[in-house]
Design an enzyme around this catalytic site. Structure first.
Site, PDB file in Angstrom:
ATOM      1  N   ASP A 160      -9.651 -17.337 -15.056  1.00 44.72           N
ATOM      2  CA  ASP A 160      -9.711 -17.599 -14.635  1.00 44.72           C
ATOM      3  C   ASP A 160     -11.191 -18.452 -14.595  1.00 44.72           C
ATOM      4  O   ASP A 160     -12.290 -17.774 -15.383  1.00 44.72           O
ATOM      5  CB  ASP A 160     -11.443 -16.308 -13.577  1.00 44.72           C
ATOM      6  CG  ASP A 160     -11.657 -16.526 -12.334  1.00 44.72           C
ATOM      7  OD1 ASP A 160     -11.249 -16.744 -11.695  1.00 44.72           O
ATOM      8  OD2 ASP A 160     -13.046 -16.751 -12.242  1.00 44.72           O
ATOM      9  N   ASP A 186      -5.773 -11.141 -14.591  1.00 37.91           N
ATOM     10  CA  ASP A 186      -6.371 -11.717 -14.262  1.00 37.91           C
ATOM     11  C   ASP A 186      -8.039 -11.351 -16.440  1.00 37.91           C
ATOM     12  O   ASP A 186      -8.397 -10.950 -15.895  1.00 37.91           O
ATOM     13  CB  ASP A 186      -7.889 -11.891 -13.090  1.00 37.91           C
ATOM     14  CG  ASP A 186      -7.073 -13.315 -12.696  1.00 37.91           C
ATOM     15  OD1 ASP A 186      -7.932 -14.579 -12.501  1.00 37.91           O
ATOM     16  OD2 ASP A 186      -6.400 -13.420 -11.730  1.00 37.91           O
ATOM     17  N   ASP A 200      -1.550  -0.867  -3.680  1.00 36.22           N
ATOM     18  CA  ASP A 200      -2.131  -0.638  -5.155  1.00 36.22           C
ATOM     19  C   ASP A 200      -1.040  -0.537  -5.882  1.00 36.22           C
ATOM     20  O   ASP A 200       0.219  -1.264  -6.355  1.00 36.22           O
ATOM     21  CB  ASP A 200      -2.319   1.052  -4.415  1.00 36.22           C
ATOM     22  CG  ASP A 200      -1.327   1.589  -3.574  1.00 36.22           C
ATOM     23  OD1 ASP A 200      -0.440   0.976  -3.642  1.00 36.22           O
ATOM     24  OD2 ASP A 200      -1.247   2.267  -2.935  1.00 36.22           O
ATOM     25  N   GLU A 253      -7.538 -21.610 -15.748  1.00 37.11           N
ATOM     26  CA  GLU A 253      -7.640 -22.537 -15.026  1.00 37.11           C
ATOM     27  C   GLU A 253      -9.488 -22.762 -14.918  1.00 37.11           C
ATOM     28  O   GLU A 253     -10.186 -22.209 -15.476  1.00 37.11           O
ATOM     29  CB  GLU A 253      -8.063 -21.190 -12.764  1.00 37.11           C
ATOM     30  CG  GLU A 253      -8.496 -22.299 -12.468  1.00 37.11           C
ATOM     31  CD  GLU A 253      -9.616 -21.104 -11.233  1.00 37.11           C
ATOM     32  OE1 GLU A 253      -9.602 -21.417 -10.111  1.00 37.11           O
ATOM     33  OE2 GLU A 253     -10.608 -20.506 -12.283  1.00 37.11           O
ATOM     34  N   ASP A 264      -7.011 -18.848  -2.949  1.00 37.85           N
ATOM     35  CA  ASP A 264      -8.015 -19.479  -3.057  1.00 37.85           C
ATOM     36  C   ASP A 264      -7.366 -21.176  -1.943  1.00 37.85           C
ATOM     37  O   ASP A 264      -8.791 -21.463  -1.591  1.00 37.85           O
ATOM     38  CB  ASP A 264      -8.278 -20.428  -4.240  1.00 37.85           C
ATOM     39  CG  ASP A 264      -9.574 -19.089  -5.037  1.00 37.85           C
ATOM     40  OD1 ASP A 264      -9.150 -18.461  -4.571  1.00 37.85           O
ATOM     41  OD2 ASP A 264      -8.733 -19.196  -6.486  1.00 37.85           O
ATOM     42  N   ASP A 278       0.821  -1.134  -0.167  1.00 37.88           N
ATOM     43  CA  ASP A 278       0.143  -0.264   0.641  1.00 37.88           C
ATOM     44  C   ASP A 278       0.827   1.322  -0.062  1.00 37.88           C
ATOM     45  O   ASP A 278       1.741   1.501   0.939  1.00 37.88           O
ATOM     46  CB  ASP A 278      -1.040  -0.131   1.398  1.00 37.88           C
ATOM     47  CG  ASP A 278      -1.865   0.923   0.980  1.00 37.88           C
ATOM     48  OD1 ASP A 278      -1.992   2.021   0.213  1.00 37.88           O
ATOM     49  OD2 ASP A 278      -2.310   1.478   2.174  1.00 37.88           O
TER      50      ASP A 278
HETATM   51  O1  TEU Z   1     -11.573 -19.630  -8.419  1.00 41.31           O
HETATM   52  C1  TEU Z   1     -12.553 -20.684  -9.373  1.00 41.31           C
HETATM   53  C2  TEU Z   1     -12.518 -22.078  -8.623  1.00 41.31           C
HETATM   54  O2  TEU Z   1     -11.876 -22.135  -7.894  1.00 41.31           O
HETATM   55  C3  TEU Z   1     -13.050 -23.025  -9.729  1.00 41.31           C
HETATM   56  O3  TEU Z   1     -12.649 -22.532 -10.962  1.00 41.31           O
HETATM   57  C4  TEU Z   1     -13.118 -24.249  -9.106  1.00 41.31           C
HETATM   58  O4  TEU Z   1     -13.402 -24.950 -10.585  1.00 41.31           O
HETATM   59  C5  TEU Z   1     -14.362 -25.065  -8.170  1.00 41.31           C
HETATM   60  O5  TEU Z   1     -13.888 -24.274  -6.895  1.00 41.31           O
HETATM   61  C6  TEU Z   1     -14.314 -26.296  -8.372  1.00 41.31           C
HETATM   62  O6  TEU Z   1     -12.923 -27.153  -7.251  1.00 41.31           O
HETATM   63  C7  TEU Z   1     -11.434 -18.772  -9.232  1.00 41.31           C
HETATM   64  C8  TEU Z   1     -11.052 -17.878  -8.394  1.00 41.31           C
HETATM   65  O7  TEU Z   1      -8.937 -18.473  -8.058  1.00 41.31           O
HETATM   66  C9  TEU Z   1     -11.398 -17.583  -7.236  1.00 41.31           C
HETATM   67  O8  TEU Z   1     -10.922 -16.540  -5.865  1.00 41.31           O
HETATM   68  C10 TEU Z   1     -12.907 -16.980  -7.432  1.00 41.31           C
HETATM   69  O9  TEU Z   1     -13.738 -16.963  -6.200  1.00 41.31           O
HETATM   70  C11 TEU Z   1     -13.522 -17.783  -8.782  1.00 41.31           C
HETATM   71  O10 TEU Z   1     -12.706 -17.433  -9.583  1.00 41.31           O
HETATM   72  C12 TEU Z   1     -15.174 -16.828  -9.064  1.00 41.31           C
HETATM   73  O11 TEU Z   1     -14.029 -15.550 -10.067  1.00 41.31           O
END
Ligand code: TEU
Length: 547
Positions: free
Chosen positions: A201, A100, A31, A254, A323, A23
């Site tokens: 994502d 992302d 930021d 992902e 996550d 920050d």
């Molecule tokens: O995470 C998504 C995610 O983890 C799922 O796609 C996963 O397939 C599911 O939980 C099954 O195990 C991403 C981001 O990394 C996360 O921070 C967000 O909350 C989410 O997408 C929503 O955008």
């Protein structure tokens, strides 16, 4: 179309969760200028690109993954000019920046959704999934990842909309070609601005089964099956790929639900993206009260992904992200020794490693004692459910705290100064009390620290093509707690041995490795290779042969 740049294979990524990185304006939230300030740190680590978690305009229901304007930077992070400056400065260090791309859903405050709610004949109505419903009867029994029904009813329209995450994150309707065009336009806009690519994502969820697909709970099919890599997704992915190809973008998807045997098609020279994050390996036994990764399960999954991607395709390697709770506590036992063994064993696998901010200095989980210390909605849902089921607040916070994503979202620990040098103000999420010992400044000053080990490993990847392009072969596959593999390219070979447990392990190797020399990775003692070894807790050894 630009020729595919293969540099991603020899690169190391660094993931920045911007709210908690640095920050500079004292509002307690990290930021973009903070990232600019820390570029020398990243350059010194030796990383090649940054994956920046969302900085778009957002009500922040889900850490910025609920976007209300794809084209604007949320003012708490700075401005678009700041971002342009970050791109420019990062490029001066030869560091790329990927952002992302969140296109499975938007925020419910996004103007498209606000319009879509107005009436059934609004031009934006079909940008989302609306289905006739009543308060008593939702269109089907599908569940959201964040708990509860995947549908939210709207009285005005007498319809429900679909969301696989929070109700404030309505899913976009990819079947609508107009919606897709708007998304494609946005992707181009960002690439034109100069970013180097995207982390896609939740991309495997953009296609859904027909609404009459029934979940047979509790022990029938996987509850997420109707929106995991569902057939029809190929068309959308091909469209996106064509744009990426035009720009030579660096991309990582992902994509949970894409099986290891399908992943080569997603990530080879003709694939949609450069590489894939599988989510399978975060395997915990459901009855483990400590929420630990089950190492043998993890090892089997990694071995399968490495094997399935050997001929074609490419893995993104990681042990930590925003996550999951901190790897030093889920894979490791909280000690820096465990973090070192973890670093060595995954950084030398075949694929592109990602390091999540703080992982390289060994930040651990936060000692949560009260649910109000946690921000993420899914932990609150879980906590409330536990309380409803009869847990005391102490019991409930123990479980919800241990599994919370906020463990990894506490501020980066730069020094032993106030608030770990993260902010002059009050941090949006409390700093982990470990910062007096665990901070970047102290780690960098100690030649044998975890951070300096990461630096060595990054350097090793850059200097040894065998780590990038060599094949990988595992030995002693059945051993529960040790992982042993050999990388090989022509005459050059690297042997990696790691004990991923807090106990001594007997290792009787299936094969004798002659003529290998040990690489100095900062251990107190060197140890010549022998076919039989008794490994100390968290011991790691790397041996090398050939030129
Ligand atoms: O995470 C998504 C995610 O983890 C799922 O796609 C996963 O397939 C599911 O939980 C099954 O195990 C991403 C981001 O990394 C996360 O921070 C967000 O909350 C989410 O997408 C929503 O955008």
């Amino acid at each position: 179309m630009k020729a595919r740049d293969e540099k991603f294979k020899s690169s190391v990524g660094y993931q920045i969760y911007p709210k908690s990185f640095k920050d500079t304006d004292g509002n307690g939230v990290g930021d973009i200028n903070g990232i600019i300030e820390k570029l020398p740190y990243l350059n010194d680590l030796g990383i090649d690109f940054i994956w920046l978690n969302p900085v778009y305009q957002s009500p922040q229901v889900d850490g910025g993954y609920d976007i209300s304007d794809f084209y604007a930077i949320d003012e708490m992070f700075g401005s678009l000019d700041d971002l342009k400056k970050l791109i420019e400065k990062a490029h001066e260090y030869d560091i790329k920046l990927i952002m992302d791309l969140v296109v499975n859903h938007t925020s419910d405050k996004h103007p498209w959704f606000v319009e879509s709610k107005k009436s059934k004949d609004n031009p934006y109505h079909d940008y989302y999934h609306w289905v006739d419903a009543s308060p008593e009867k939702m269109p089907n029994n599908w569940q959201s990842f964040f708990g509860g029904s995947a549908w939210t009813y709207d009285e005005n329209l007498e319809q429900a909309y679909f969301h696989c995450f929070a109700k404030e994150q309505p899913d976009l309707n990819w079947k609508n070609p107009k919606m897709r065009e708007d998304i494609y336009k946005m992707i181009r806009w960002w690439l034109d601005l100069g970013i180097d690519g995207f982390r896609l994502d939740a991309i495997s969820h953009i296609q859904k089964e027909n609404w009459d697909f029934e979940i047979k709970s509790p022990h029938g099919n996987d509850p997420w099956e109707p929106f995991m890599n569902v057939s029809g997704i190929e068309e959308y992915m091909s469209d996106i790929k064509a744009i990426f190809d035009e720009y030579g973008a660096l991309t990582v998807g992902e994509a949970s639900g894409v099986q290891s045997h399908q992943a080569p098609d997603w990530t080879d020279e003709n694939g949609y993206i450069n590489m894939i994050f599988e989510l399978e390996h975060n395997w915990k036994k459901s009855d483990d009260p400590n929420n630990k990764i089950y190492i043998k399960g993890y090892k089997d999954i990694i071995m399968r992904w490495q094997k399935d991607m050997l001929e074609r395709g490419w893995n993104a390697l990681y042990i930590e992200n925003h996550d999951n709770p901190r790897s030093i506590d889920t894979f490791g036992d909280g000690t820096l020794d465990s973090a070192k063994a973890l670093a060595v064993h995954y950084m030398l696998l075949r694929g592109t490693p990602f390091i999540y901010q703080g992982q390289e200095i060994g930040i651990g989980n936060f000692p949560f004692t009260d649910i109000n210390q946690i921000d993420v909605p899914d932990s609150h849902n879980y906590y409330n459910k536990l309380i409803e089921e009869g847990d005391t607040p102490e019991e409930a916070i123990k479980k919800a705290g241990l599994t919370s994503r906020d463990n990894s979202r506490t501020p980066m620990q730069w020094s032993d100064e106030k608030e770990a040098g993260f902010t002059d103000g009050k941090p949006w999420l409390a700093v982990n009390p470990s910062y007096l010992e665990i901070n970047a400044q102290a780690m960098l000053a100690d030649p044998n620290s975890l951070t300096n080990l990461y630096k060595k490993l990054i350097n090793l990847r850059h200097e040894n093509e065998v780590i990038v392009n060599g094949d990988v072969k595992f030995f002693n596959k059945g051993d529960k707690n040790t992982i042993v593999y050999r990388r090989k390219l022509d005459d050059k070979k690297i042997l990696v041995i790691a004990n991923l447990s807090p106990e001594k392990q007997k290792l009787a190797l299936e094969k004798n490795f002659k003529g290998y020399e040990e690489l100095d990775l900062g251990q107190e003692i060197q140890r010549e290779f022998t076919k039989k070894m008794i490994l100390d807790p968290w011991e790691y050894r790397v041996y090398i042969k050939g030129n």
